[in-house]
Design a protein around this motif. Structure first.
Motif, PDB file in Angstrom:
ATOM      1  N   ALA A 106     -15.025 -56.861  -0.567  1.00  0.00           N
ATOM      2  CA  ALA A 106     -14.729 -56.170   0.701  1.00  0.00           C
ATOM      3  C   ALA A 106     -13.229 -55.909   0.812  1.00  0.00           C
ATOM      4  CB  ALA A 106     -15.209 -57.018   1.872  1.00  0.00           C
ATOM      5  N   ALA A 107     -12.436 -56.903   0.430  1.00  0.00           N
ATOM      6  CA  ALA A 107     -10.973 -56.736   0.496  1.00  0.00           C
ATOM      7  C   ALA A 107     -10.544 -55.595  -0.425  1.00  0.00           C
ATOM      8  CB  ALA A 107     -10.276 -58.039   0.103  1.00  0.00           C
ATOM      9  N   GLY A 108     -11.063 -55.583  -1.642  1.00  0.00           N
ATOM     10  CA  GLY A 108     -10.658 -54.569  -2.625  1.00  0.00           C
ATOM     11  C   GLY A 108     -11.094 -53.174  -2.238  1.00  0.00           C
ATOM     12  N   MET A 109     -12.351 -53.045  -1.776  1.00  0.00           N
ATOM     13  CA  MET A 109     -12.850 -51.705  -1.428  1.00  0.00           C
ATOM     14  C   MET A 109     -12.160 -51.178  -0.171  1.00  0.00           C
ATOM     15  SD  MET A 109     -16.872 -51.916  -2.444  1.00  0.00           S
ATOM     16  CE  MET A 109     -17.243 -50.261  -1.915  1.00  0.00           C
ATOM     17  N   GLU A 113      -9.555 -47.793   0.280  1.00  0.00           N
ATOM     18  CA  GLU A 113      -9.578 -46.765   1.342  1.00  0.00           C
ATOM     19  C   GLU A 113      -8.193 -46.586   1.926  1.00  0.00           C
ATOM     20  OE1 GLU A 113     -12.137 -44.740   2.217  1.00  0.00           O
ATOM     21  OE2 GLU A 113     -13.038 -45.671   0.456  1.00  0.00           O
ATOM     22  N   LYS A 114      -7.514 -47.696   2.147  1.00  0.00           N
ATOM     23  CA  LYS A 114      -6.165 -47.638   2.731  1.00  0.00           C
ATOM     24  C   LYS A 114      -5.221 -46.890   1.788  1.00  0.00           C
ATOM     25  CE  LYS A 114      -2.499 -50.505   4.625  1.00  0.00           C
ATOM     26  NZ  LYS A 114      -2.234 -51.590   5.534  1.00  0.00           N
ATOM     27  N   LEU A 115      -5.320 -47.191   0.495  1.00  0.00           N
ATOM     28  CA  LEU A 115      -4.425 -46.552  -0.485  1.00  0.00           C
ATOM     29  C   LEU A 115      -4.718 -45.056  -0.619  1.00  0.00           C
ATOM     30  CD1 LEU A 115      -4.305 -49.319  -3.254  1.00  0.00           C
ATOM     31  CD2 LEU A 115      -2.597 -48.816  -1.498  1.00  0.00           C
ATOM     32  N   LYS A 116      -5.972 -44.687  -0.353  1.00  0.00           N
ATOM     33  CA  LYS A 116      -6.334 -43.260  -0.415  1.00  0.00           C
ATOM     34  C   LYS A 116      -5.859 -42.520   0.838  1.00  0.00           C
ATOM     35  CE  LYS A 116     -10.778 -44.051  -1.519  1.00  0.00           C
ATOM     36  NZ  LYS A 116     -12.201 -43.812  -1.637  1.00  0.00           N
ATOM     37  N   GLY A 117      -5.394 -43.260   1.819  1.00  0.00           N
ATOM     38  CA  GLY A 117      -4.915 -42.633   3.050  1.00  0.00           C
ATOM     39  C   GLY A 117      -6.020 -42.386   4.060  1.00  0.00           C
ATOM     40  N   SER A 118      -7.207 -42.935   3.798  1.00  0.00           N
ATOM     41  CA  SER A 118      -8.313 -42.805   4.756  1.00  0.00           C
ATOM     42  C   SER A 118      -8.085 -43.827   5.874  1.00  0.00           C
ATOM     43  CB  SER A 118      -9.626 -43.104   4.021  1.00  0.00           C
ATOM     44  OG  SER A 118     -10.513 -43.782   4.854  1.00  0.00           O
ATOM     45  N   ASP A 119      -8.677 -43.580   7.044  1.00  0.00           N
ATOM     46  CA  ASP A 119      -8.551 -44.618   8.088  1.00  0.00           C
ATOM     47  C   ASP A 119      -9.846 -45.433   8.183  1.00  0.00           C
ATOM     48  OD1 ASP A 119     -10.281 -42.912   9.365  1.00  0.00           O
ATOM     49  OD2 ASP A 119      -9.253 -43.042  11.312  1.00  0.00           O
TER      50      ASP A 119
END
Ligand SMILES: Cc1ncc(C[n+]2csc(CCOP(=O)(O)OP(=O)(O)O)c2C)c(N)n1
Ligand SMILES: [Mg+2]
Length: 300
Positions: A106-109, A113-119
């Motif tokens: 869960a932490a990694g996935m 998302e955060k690194l992709k710039g998604s919220d």
């Protein structure tokens, strides 16, 4: 909540009739948690669940047919009949029966998302027993350090299988999260409306401020841990039966609405159960057990 409750009751009946494979852990009594948390999430958010996953899955997807099919081992079940009750994977929903195993995933996935710039945010459901797994604390460390927008929901139902909380748990739930500088809240209620209101700001904060939060929901399962294994004191179960989330909500509904909901849920579940029964078994290669062989084992 009603869909989950009636689904789970059918699951227990189908097991006794030998129509389901593997094992099961029903969510009876804990329905308010899934409804209150998951109704705050968006489709892009990712949900990570545990062995007691049917309620989370149904609230998230409404897919009773796929879940019945999965538990019957059918090709058109959620995971082609290979995951069973505990291992569901569809869109942004993942469950696993190994306690705590989902925490680093869960932490990694969610970090991805955060690194992709998604919220998008993540929501991870754990039981009180899963807090005995060391990997959970490695996860708390990293989600705090890297400001990963993950909501950890601990559903404390006061038991890890047959082990009461007081014999397996030291200290306080929230203090454990606070030790990693993660803001932590707790609610002791099966009132779905109260929980839904209380959780709203927490989810918004995670998304807006891109940081983890820890949420403890004290509750109780009203059914056995799995199918028939219940060694809890009768007076304790009776006490919590009065706090059944459906009992709390029902008086707030007009009686004709409660009745029509019952009828609608019955119709939906009967259709889903029958549709699952009609699904084919997967075709298996020779190195794997054949469906007839599995059925024979169940019959024996
Ligand atoms: C790593 C691991 N150890 C043991 C088990 C066996 N097991 C399945 S459920 C369970 C109890 C879980 O208790 P809790 O986390 O409180 O969840 P609950 O069943 O109460 O919802 C155990 C010990 C497991 N699935 N995974
Ligand atoms: Mg528990």
């Amino acid at each position: 909540m009603l869909l989950v409750r009636r689904f789970e009751e059918r699951v227990l009946q189908l097991f006794t009739r030998g129509e389901l494979f593997g094992t099961t852990h029903t969510y009876i009594g804990q329905e308010a948690n899934a409804v209150a948390v998951l109704n705050h999430l968006e489709e892009r958010d990712i949900v990570f669940s545990n062995h007691r996953c049917h309620g989370h899955y149904l609230v998230r997807t409404g897919d009773a047919e796929g879940l019945f099919g999965e538990m019957m081992g059918k090709a058109e079940g959620i995971c082609g009949g290979r995951g069973g009750s505990q291992h569901l994977c569809r869109d942004n929903f993942f469950s696993n029966g190994i306690l705590g195993s989902t925490a680093p995933i869960a932490a990694g996935m969610t970090l991805a998302e955060k690194l992709k710039g998604s919220d998008a945010i993540g929501a991870l459901f754990l039981g009180d027993g899963a807090l005995g797994e060391g990997i959970v604390y490695e996860t708390l460390n990293l989600i705090s350090l890297w400001k990963i927008p993950l909501l950890i929901v601990v559903e404390n139902n006061y038991y890890a299988q047959t082990t009461p909380l007081k014999t397996h748990f030291a200290g306080s739930f929230t203090d454990r999260a606070k030790a990693f500088h993660i803001e932590a809240d707790e609610f002791k209620s099966n009132d779905v409306e109260f929980l839904y209101e209380g959780i709203s700001d927490i989810v918004e904060d995670i998304r807006r401020n891109q940081r983890p939060r820890f949420l403890v929901l004290h509750t109780y399962r009203l059914s056995a841990h799995s199918k028939g294994d219940d060694f809890r004191p009768a007076d304790e179960i009776k006490h919590w039966t009065e706090k059944d989330p459906l009992k709390i909500l029902k008086p707030r509904l007009k009686s004709n609405i409660a009745e029509s909901l019952e009828q609608e849920v019955k119709r939906v579940l009967s259709y889903a159960e029958e549709a699952a029964r009609e699904m084919p078994f997967p075709s298996l290669n020779e190195s794997q057990p054949q469906p007839e062989y599995c059925l024979e084992m169940v019959r024996q």
